[in-house]
Write an enzyme that holds these catalytic residues in place. Structure first.
Site, PDB file in Angstrom:
ATOM      1  N   THR A 101      42.359  60.538   3.712  1.00 20.78           N
ATOM      2  CA  THR A 101      41.662  59.545   4.489  1.00 20.78           C
ATOM      3  C   THR A 101      42.692  58.281   4.640  1.00 20.78           C
ATOM      4  OG1 THR A 101      39.621  60.329   3.326  1.00 20.78           O
ATOM      5  CG2 THR A 101      39.429  58.017   4.508  1.00 20.78           C
ATOM      6  N   HIS A 157      53.141  63.611  20.967  1.00 22.47           N
ATOM      7  CA  HIS A 157      52.130  64.175  20.652  1.00 22.47           C
ATOM      8  C   HIS A 157      51.134  64.593  22.052  1.00 22.47           C
ATOM      9  CE1 HIS A 157      52.717  62.819  16.578  1.00 22.47           C
ATOM     10  NE2 HIS A 157      51.962  63.754  16.253  1.00 22.47           N
ATOM     11  N   HIS A 158      50.157  65.303  21.744  1.00 29.35           N
ATOM     12  CA  HIS A 158      49.026  65.557  22.917  1.00 29.35           C
ATOM     13  C   HIS A 158      48.574  64.517  23.536  1.00 29.35           C
ATOM     14  CE1 HIS A 158      45.617  64.418  20.349  1.00 29.35           C
ATOM     15  NE2 HIS A 158      46.284  65.086  19.071  1.00 29.35           N
ATOM     16  N   LYS A 161      45.959  61.939  21.987  1.00 26.46           N
ATOM     17  CA  LYS A 161      46.094  61.078  20.868  1.00 26.46           C
ATOM     18  C   LYS A 161      46.008  59.319  21.299  1.00 26.46           C
ATOM     19  CE  LYS A 161      49.430  60.141  17.143  1.00 26.46           C
ATOM     20  NZ  LYS A 161      48.355  60.535  15.885  1.00 26.46           N
TER      21      LYS A 161
END
Length: 268
Positions: A101, A157-158, A161
């Site tokens: 987390t 990144h994609h 994001k």
């Protein structure tokens, strides 16, 4: 003997990946999983949740119930849920926690430090074994190469994001700064454009790309006047993060209470 494992957020993307990966690991036994109160996944078999065969273990809404016989708790949920679990798990057999987390406030960080007096806690913003090894190599390179070597970090990144640079890119930059014994905050540069973009000595520069379905690409470049060294990592599927977290779980099961990083798991 297998390490008994319980997973928080079992119905989430990471939870399902962890369940699937644990099923392929003979050294681990999944004994529990939890979800938030009111989740439609409560009561579901964990194996079926992950798209596999039934395991005979149901998803519950209580960390206490999920971790009844567990040795290790893996948590990739929210700060509030993770802290509530840390408190509740003191009444269970859990000895170690793998905590993925992120986004904790300073006061919450103090609660984690307190819990580390009771549990072995392995924390990381990225559990990929390759990325964590890369961080160690980057730190060593920064220690050994002189200040005339410029450091630049590239990441892709994609398209969905929302944060930039990625948390992993920042971890790599922090590793480089630690290697040089300098403050990352003071030397990081996130934007270069126009006629005033000349590089300043000692900077760590960042470049970002977003597009398509790229899972994660990271490269750290060390450049001198005479040569260039590049360290790079490509994520080919999201299972790498689950596999790294499970490696941390196996390691943590035999450790004393304290706060650890993936560098400890990898012996760096």
């Amino acid at each position: 003997m297998s390490t008994q494992l319980a997973i928080a957020g079992a119905a989430g993307r990471m939870g399902r990946a962890l369940i699937a990966a644990a099923g392929d690991d003979a050294g681990l036994q999944l004994v529990g999983g939890s979800e938030r109160a009111g989740s439609p996944s409560l009561g579901s078999d964990l194996g079926l949740l992950a798209g596999g065969e039934a395991l005979g273990v149901s998803c519950v809404d209580s960390p206490l119930a999920a971790a009844k016989t567990a040795q290790v708790w893996i948590d990739f949920t929210t700060p509030a849920a993770s802290l509530a679990a840390l408190s509740a798990l003191k009444a269970t057999s859990v000895k170690a926690i793998v905590l993925g987390t992120t986004g904790f406030e300073p006061a919450q960080e103090a609660q984690i430090a307190e819990a580390a007096q009771h549990f072995c806690i392995v924390r990381s913003g990225n559990f990929s074994l390759g990325i964590n090894l890369l961080m160690g190599l980057v730190k060593q390179a920064a220690e050994r190469l002189g200040p005339d070597w410029d450091i630049e970090i590239f990441e892709a990144h994609h398209r969905r994001k929302v944060d930039a640079p990625s948390g992993t890119a920042l971890m790599l930059g922090q590793a480089a700064a630690d290697g040089r014994g300098v403050s990352h905050t003071e030397i990081a540069v996130y934007d270069r454009h126009g006629v005033t973009a000349a590089r300043k000595a000692g900077e760590i520069g960042y470049a970002v790309a977003r597009g398509g379905g790229i899972i994660g690409e990271h490269e750290v470049m060390f450049a001198s006047e005479d040569e260039v060294i590049r360290f790079s990592h490509s994520a080919l599927n999201r299972a790498i993060f689950a596999k790294g977290a499970l490696a941390a779980a196996r390691w943590a099961a035999g450790q004393s209470p304290g706060l650890y990083a993936m560098s400890d798991v990898l012996g760096l």
